[in-house]
Design an enzyme around this catalytic site. Structure first.
Site, PDB file in Angstrom:
ATOM      1  N   ASN A   1       0.820  -1.210   0.000  1.00 26.60           N
ATOM      2  CA  ASN A   1       0.000   0.000   0.000  1.00 26.60           C
ATOM      3  C   ASN A   1       0.855   1.263   0.000  1.00 26.60           C
ATOM      4  O   ASN A   1       0.551   2.240  -0.699  1.00 26.60           O
ATOM      5  CB  ASN A   1      -0.934   0.006   1.212  1.00 26.60           C
ATOM      6  CG  ASN A   1      -2.226  -0.759   0.981  1.00 26.60           C
ATOM      7  OD1 ASN A   1      -2.714  -0.832  -0.146  1.00 26.60           O
ATOM      8  ND2 ASN A   1      -2.764  -1.336   2.025  1.00 26.60           N
TER       9      ASN A   1
ATOM     10  N   ASP B   1      -5.538  -2.824  -3.628  1.00 31.12           N
ATOM     11  CA  ASP B   1      -6.794  -3.454  -4.040  1.00 31.12           C
ATOM     12  C   ASP B   1      -6.555  -4.467  -5.153  1.00 31.12           C
ATOM     13  O   ASP B   1      -7.163  -5.546  -5.177  1.00 31.12           O
ATOM     14  CB  ASP B   1      -7.794  -2.395  -4.515  1.00 31.12           C
ATOM     15  CG  ASP B   1      -8.382  -1.594  -3.368  1.00 31.12           C
ATOM     16  OD1 ASP B   1      -8.154  -1.971  -2.198  1.00 31.12           O
ATOM     17  OD2 ASP B   1      -9.059  -0.584  -3.636  1.00 31.12           O
TER      18      ASP B   1
ATOM     19  N   GLU C   1      -5.899  -7.950   4.744  1.00 29.84           N
ATOM     20  CA  GLU C   1      -5.185  -8.911   3.899  1.00 29.84           C
ATOM     21  C   GLU C   1      -5.310 -10.337   4.418  1.00 29.84           C
ATOM     22  O   GLU C   1      -4.556 -11.220   4.016  1.00 29.84           O
ATOM     23  CB  GLU C   1      -3.711  -8.521   3.799  1.00 29.84           C
ATOM     24  CG  GLU C   1      -2.897  -8.708   5.069  1.00 29.84           C
ATOM     25  CD  GLU C   1      -2.919  -7.513   6.001  1.00 29.84           C
ATOM     26  OE1 GLU C   1      -1.923  -7.302   6.707  1.00 29.84           O
ATOM     27  OE2 GLU C   1      -3.940  -6.793   6.036  1.00 29.84           O
TER      28      GLU C   1
END
Length: 255
Positions: free
Chosen positions: A120, A129, A153
């Site tokens: 991220n 995503d 996750e």
């Protein structure tokens, strides 16, 4: 009987509507009469149907059933990955996994993506995503069992009537598949995942929770031992779980 059945459905759908939001948010376009039906107070809906011709009431019931399926799917599905969500996992362990006096062999695979925060931070939330979607796709393609996204996750696979060996084989196959994922938008991005496997014969929801916890513990061990690997619950821990299962199993009535 027809009206009574429909009334029961009216009551059931009200809770689902509250869970997932307004009717207009869904893909199925309601007829004008069905829209009126949903806007009425609960105690007025049966009266509304009684005033309509039978064929019209039947059409509303068909649209009603379509909404039930749409709403249920939305309530139990993760919107990003299209996997079953945590609520679906909770309902599964309350129903089909056990019944009084019935024993079932279950294998739980717990896994999560390694260094997901770094993904991220480096590629942004769009990149994150994309990783979640592709990992979910790999999971679906590499197992015929039920795959859940627990949140973030973290994922879980429930294998019914499966042994520790079968669970490990599926986990290893999926680990390899995740490591081989190629991202067209992010050619330098590579991801791995850490897996924990625990399998046991269970007879109630309490032992299933313990089994899930053991699989989570094994996934944590995979991370602390270097990541991108599968850790299987040792026989000693499974024996301890078997003992708990026997202690919690329903006892036959005394003669």
């Amino acid at each position: 009987m027809y009206k009574l059945s429909l009334r029961l459905r009216v009551v059931a759908i009200s809770g689902l509507l509250y869970l997932v939001g307004a009717v207009s948010a869904f893909a199925i376009e309601p007829s004008l009469l069905t829209q009126q039906f949903f806007k009425l107070p609960l105690d007025k809906r049966l009266e509304f149907l009684n005033r309509l011709p039978f064929a019209t009431s039947l059409k509303i019931m068909e649209e009603f059933d379509a909404y039930v399926k749409e709403l249920t799917n939305a309530a139990y599905t993760d919107s990003l990955t299209c996997l079953k969500n945590r609520r679906a996992l909770s309902d599964l362990k309350q129903s089909s996994l056990h019944s009084d006096g019935a024993f079932r062999q279950i294998s739980v695979i717990s896994f999560d993506i390694d260094h997901f925060k770094k993904v991220n931070d480096t590629y942004g939330h769009d990149g994150g995503d994309e990783v979640l979607v592709e990992v979910a796709r790999a999971a679906i393609q590499n197992t015929r069992d039920i795959v859940f996204r627990k949140g973030g996750e973290e994922f879980e696979i429930i294998m019914l009537d499966a042994t520790n060996v079968e669970g490990e084989l599926v986990a290893q196959r999926l680990r390899n598949a995740i490591e081989a994922i190629q991202f067209s938008k992010y050619p330098t991005l590579k991801v791995t995942a850490s897996f924990g496997v625990a399998s046991a014969t269970i007879s109630n929801s309490e032992t299933f929770k313990v089994l899930q916890g053991l699989a989570d513990e094994m996934a944590y061990a995979a991370k602390t031992n270097g990541r991108n690997q599968v850790q299987v619950a040792p026989e000693k821990r499974l024996c301890e779980l078997a003992l708990i299962n026997i202690q919690l199993a329903p006892q036959p009535p005394k003669p």
